[in-house]
Motif scaffolding. Structure first.
Motif, short mmCIF file in Angstrom:
data_model
loop_
_atom_site.label_atom_id
_atom_site.label_comp_id
_atom_site.label_asym_id
_atom_site.label_seq_id
_atom_site.Cartn_x
_atom_site.Cartn_y
_atom_site.Cartn_z
N LEU A 11 0.75 -1.16 0.10
CA LEU A 11 0.09 -0.09 -0.04
C LEU A 11 0.62 1.25 0.13
O LEU A 11 0.70 2.25 -0.76
N ALA A 12 1.96 1.35 0.79
CA ALA A 12 2.95 2.29 0.86
C ALA A 12 3.54 2.63 -0.48
O ALA A 12 3.76 3.67 -0.80
N LEU A 13 3.97 1.52 -0.93
CA LEU A 13 4.64 1.82 -2.57
C LEU A 13 3.72 2.29 -3.48
O LEU A 13 4.03 2.95 -4.48
N ASP A 14 2.38 1.81 -3.50
CA ASP A 14 1.14 2.08 -4.40
C ASP A 14 1.16 3.64 -4.17
O ASP A 14 1.04 4.43 -5.21
N MET A 15 0.96 4.02 -2.72
CA MET A 15 0.70 5.56 -2.54
C MET A 15 2.16 6.55 -2.91
O MET A 15 1.70 7.37 -3.41
N GLU A 16 3.13 5.83 -2.90
CA GLU A 16 4.49 6.78 -3.36
C GLU A 16 4.31 6.75 -4.70
O GLU A 16 4.73 7.89 -5.28
N LYS A 17 4.10 5.83 -5.58
CA LYS A 17 3.87 5.63 -7.06
C LYS A 17 2.87 6.71 -7.27
O LYS A 17 3.04 7.60 -8.39
N ASP A 63 4.45 10.26 -6.85
CA ASP A 63 5.37 10.71 -7.97
C ASP A 63 4.47 10.88 -9.26
O ASP A 63 4.86 11.80 -10.06
N GLN A 64 3.42 10.09 -9.64
CA GLN A 64 2.74 10.46 -10.75
C GLN A 64 2.07 11.76 -10.63
O GLN A 64 2.03 12.36 -11.73
N ASP A 65 1.39 12.32 -9.51
CA ASP A 65 0.72 13.37 -9.43
C ASP A 65 1.62 14.46 -9.59
O ASP A 65 1.41 15.52 -10.10
N ALA A 66 2.96 14.35 -9.00
CA ALA A 66 4.03 15.38 -8.91
C ALA A 66 4.43 15.52 -10.48
O ALA A 66 4.67 16.63 -10.91
#
Length: 284
Positions: A75-81, A84-87
């Protein structure tokens, strides 16, 4: 018939002999079994040496905890990804906005440059036409003053103040000065289409056969000092002190002068009230 015959008897019914014998047998067998078990039980008992392994609860908890940790990490990896996509999307939007603004700015600058180039071309065309006209005037002036330069000493001592009535060398100087109106001002310029103040005065006097000093300081003392109330066309006006003048021009009559003023105005004809000179000298 007896009067009690209709009253039922209260005595219990007699049990059948078979049921009684069966119950007695069962009870007897049960007691016999207990007695045998009691007699044989203590003598035949043996210690229990076998260990029975029970499933541990901890192992189940460990597996569940590992699965939960893995799910949390994913879940943490998905949120980080996603972050990154939003940024990246936000950065791309800012870059696109900046590029659009830059394109608009360049387009406006291009339009301004084109407008400036067009205006400059029109101005140059107009200036070329004016220069051609002045060249014609100069040619005519040279032809008309070719024989009058030698007779300058015969001119009247008190020449009229109106430039239209000026004759001889003064007329040549005034006509030349007026023909340069509209030319550019360039520091150190001596013509034919760009002048500084003393360069224009020197060239104007050269048409009358008079060779003046090059700089305004020397021109302001070349000749006789005259009052500003007693000027004649062709007199040299100066600004600043005699011998330290910073600007010169030619008086053309009617309270006006012609001079190469500055890079903004170029060569102009103006009223003396526009910029009152300090003094004047008369060379003719």
């Amino acid at each position: 018939m007896s009067h009690t015959a209709h009253i039922p008897s209260h005595r219990k019914p007699r049990q059948r002999a078979s049921k009684t014998a069966l119950r007695a047998g069962v009870a007897g067998g049960f007691l016999s079994t207990i007695a045998v078990a009691g007699a044989a039980g203590p003598a035949q008992a043996e210690p229990v040496t076998q260990t029975i392994e029970m499933p541990t609860i901890a192992s189940g908890f460990s597996a569940a905890a590992a699965a939960s940790a893995e799910a949390t990490q994913q879940l943490a990896l998905d949120m980080e990804k996603q972050a990154d996509q939003d940024a990246a999307a936000e950065k791309a939007a800012k870059t696109a906005k900046k590029a659009h603004a830059e394109a608009v700015r360049k387009d406006e600058a291009k339009k301004k440059a084109e407008a400036a180039a067009k205006a400059k071309a029109e101005e140059e065309a107009k200036e070329r036409a004016e220069r051609a006209s002045r060249s014609t005037e100069r040619t005519t002036l040279s032809a008309s003053t070719g024989t009058s330069g030698s007779s300058s000493s015969d001119s009247s001592a008190s020449a009229p103040s109106s430039s239209s009535n000026v004759s001889g060398s003064a007329a040549s100087i005034v006509a030349f000065a007026k023909a340069q109106v509209g030319d550019a001002y360039v520091s150190g310029g001596t013509g034919p289409n760009a002048w500084d103040c003393s360069g224009l005065v020197q060239a104007a006097y050269r048409t009358a056969g008079i060779d003046l000093p090059r700089v305004s300081q020397a021109q302001s003392t070349y000749g006789t000092q005259v009052s500003l109330d007693n000027l004649q066309p062709g007199d040299i006006l100066y600004w600043g002190g005699a011998g330290s003048a910073y600007h010169v021009a030619i008086y053309v009559g009617g309270g006006q002068f012609v001079g190469a003023q500055n890079s903004s105005t170029g060569t102009v004809q103006r009223s003396m009230d526009y910029d009152r000179p300090t003094g004047a000298v008369r060379v003719l």
